[in-house]
Design an enzyme around this catalytic site. Structure first.
Site, PDB file in Angstrom:
ATOM      1  N   CYS A 100     -13.013   5.823   1.014  1.00  0.00           N
ATOM      2  CA  CYS A 100     -11.801   6.090   2.204  1.00  0.00           C
ATOM      3  C   CYS A 100     -10.826   6.730   1.041  1.00  0.00           C
ATOM      4  CB  CYS A 100     -10.951   4.411   2.410  1.00  0.00           C
ATOM      5  SG  CYS A 100     -11.769   3.354   1.218  1.00  0.00           S
TER       6      CYS A 100
ATOM      7  N   ARG B 208     -10.859  -0.150   1.985  1.00  0.00           N
ATOM      8  CA  ARG B 208     -11.268  -0.255   3.478  1.00  0.00           C
ATOM      9  C   ARG B 208     -12.605   0.151   3.769  1.00  0.00           C
ATOM     10  NH1 ARG B 208      -6.742   4.112   5.793  1.00  0.00           N
ATOM     11  NH2 ARG B 208      -6.935   5.131   3.536  1.00  0.00           N
TER      12      ARG B 208
END
Lengths: 151, 288
Positions: free
Chosen positions: B244, B249
């Site tokens: 990410c 994430r």
């Protein structure tokens, strides 16, 4: 150097050990709602927006009274982070009754003295946001005043 | 432990809010809150939970890397965690940071890890108990991990490049705008110093939140299989790399692929776009 009310808050935070500093920040954050506009209050400028530096919508409301003193209110969306909430409450209180020019001239170094070195180190991007927004609305107000005088 | 098992490969990796409320005082578990909002724990947390901050506790303060095994042992010891302790992670933002903390614990070989399905928001929405009382536990003696499992669950830039060149599954879990190169940070977040926008050539776009329901719980196994097997080309037995912006994430997606879909060869490229987008000569694709 700093407005009296803000200076009091800065001095309070500087005397606190880290644990109590965090508790006090949280306490300010929990009371941030008290800084929202009250019924029938009138404002000279309103700036409500959501920008990328913040997780949710933040509203800044400025009223300048007949003596030229600024009164600031703020609204904070539910996703706004705790530290930002706390800074909103602290600044609304600490800057109450300053002139817009005093607010604009305020050096930003006091923010780290309130928040403390540890929080600055781990979340440095969020701590200046509210001050920037308040200075922003004061600048617009002063610019408009100047333009009105020229006209 | 999950009271609502759904065909996940490792349903034991999840606990439900209802189960946790009944087992708050169980011996041998430690509830760990990990958030993006650094002061959220202080505003109230699940009774008995300790706070571990992804930045202050898990990352080296100087070098861009994780803490040393010695510091990890100290972090666990001071929170009363031993290698036998089952660590149940939860947090804000649909457990995004909780998954990051869990992944970091796995990096040091801590095996007994679980996620509270739905995280902090679901717990709060269900009006379950919260407290401001800071939890403390008798100090434990966590042995210094002999190694960090970088090779097993972490990918570095050269490995992400090799994955790209070999046309092996590479999943970009950032927002579509970041993937296309239209923006260099996630929407609603400040720019964090990335010079170039786009994605690693060959990476498939699948935003991390696709894996969650409205209430922040994880989607069912069949739905997750459709998303990752059918749409991203991920399959058992093939190496997969997820990334990410800084690896947070993608930790969420790593958890989904590893524990819910049962893939044992998924690595998180935590250098992610803040490394790739600044790396001289790194190949970049733009657009959808």
């Amino acid at each position: 150097m700093y407005p009296t009310k803000l200076n009091k808050i800065i001095r309070l935070f500087e005397t606190l050990p880290e644990d109590e500093r965090r508790e006090t920040i949280v306490s300010y954050a929990e009371n941030a709602k008290k800084q929202e506009p009250r019924k029938n209050e009138q404002f000279d400028l309103v700036d409500v927006r959501k920008d990328e530096e913040c997780m949710d919508t933040v509203g800044v409301y400025l009223h300048v009274d007949e003596n030229g003193k600024a009164h600031i209110r703020m609204t904070l969306g539910p996703e706004v982070q705790t530290l930002t909430r706390a800074m909103a409450a602290i600044l609304c209180k600490g800057l109450e009754g300053c002139t817009p020019q005093q607010i604009l001239d305020l050096p930003s170094d006091f923010v780290t003295r309130i928040v403390g070195a540890e929080l600055v180190r781990i979340r440095s991007q969020t701590i200046y946001y509210v001050l920037t927004r308040i200075k922003g609305i004061c600048k617009v107000y002063l610019d408009r005043q100047r333009m009105a005088k020229v006209a | 432990m999950a009271t609502n098992p759904t065909q996940y490969a490792h349903p034991e990796a999840l606990v439900e809010t209802d189960w946790l409320e009944k087992h708050l005082k169980d011996e041998g578990i430690r509830i760990i809150e990990s958030n993006e909002d650094v002061l959220l724990y202080d505003t109230g947390h699940i009774p008995g939970a300790v706070h571990i901050d992804w930045r202050a506790d898990l990352q080296d303060p100087v070098i861009r890397d994780y803490i040393t095994p010695e510091k990890f042992a100290e972090l666990c010891s001071k929170n009363g965690i031993t290698p036998d302790t089952t660590c149940i992670f939860y947090g804000d933002k649909a457990n995004w940071w909780a998954c990051y903390a869990l992944w970091a614990f796995r990096l040091f070989g801590h095996e007994k890890v679980k996620i509270l399905n739905g995280g902090r928001d679901k717990w709060k929405a269900e009006e379950r108990p919260m407290t401001k009382e800071r939890s403390s536990y008798p100090r434990a003696n966590y042995p210094v991990p002999r190694k960090r499992f970088d090779k097993e669950i972490r990918a570095f830039a050269d490995e992400a490049l090799a994955q790209s060149k070999a046309k092996q599954p590479l999943i970009d879990v950032r927002s579509p705008g970041e993937y296309k190169g239209e923006i260099t940070h996630m929407p609603e977040y400040p720019q964090e110093g990335v010079l170039r926008g786009g994605h690693i050539p060959g990476a498939k776009s699948m935003p991390w939140k696709t894996a969650t329901n409205e209430d922040n719980t994880f989607k069912s196994a069949p739905d997750l299989a459709k998303i990752y097997f059918d749409q991203c080309g991920v399959k058992p037995g093939t190496d997969t790399v997820v990334y990410c912006r800084i690896g947070e994430r993608s930790s969420h997606t790593w958890f989904v692929l590893t524990y819910l879909l049962g893939l044992d060869n998924v690595r998180n490229y935590d250098g992610s776009w803040t490394e790739w987008g600044n790396k001289v000569g790194a190949p970049i694709e733009k657009g959808a």
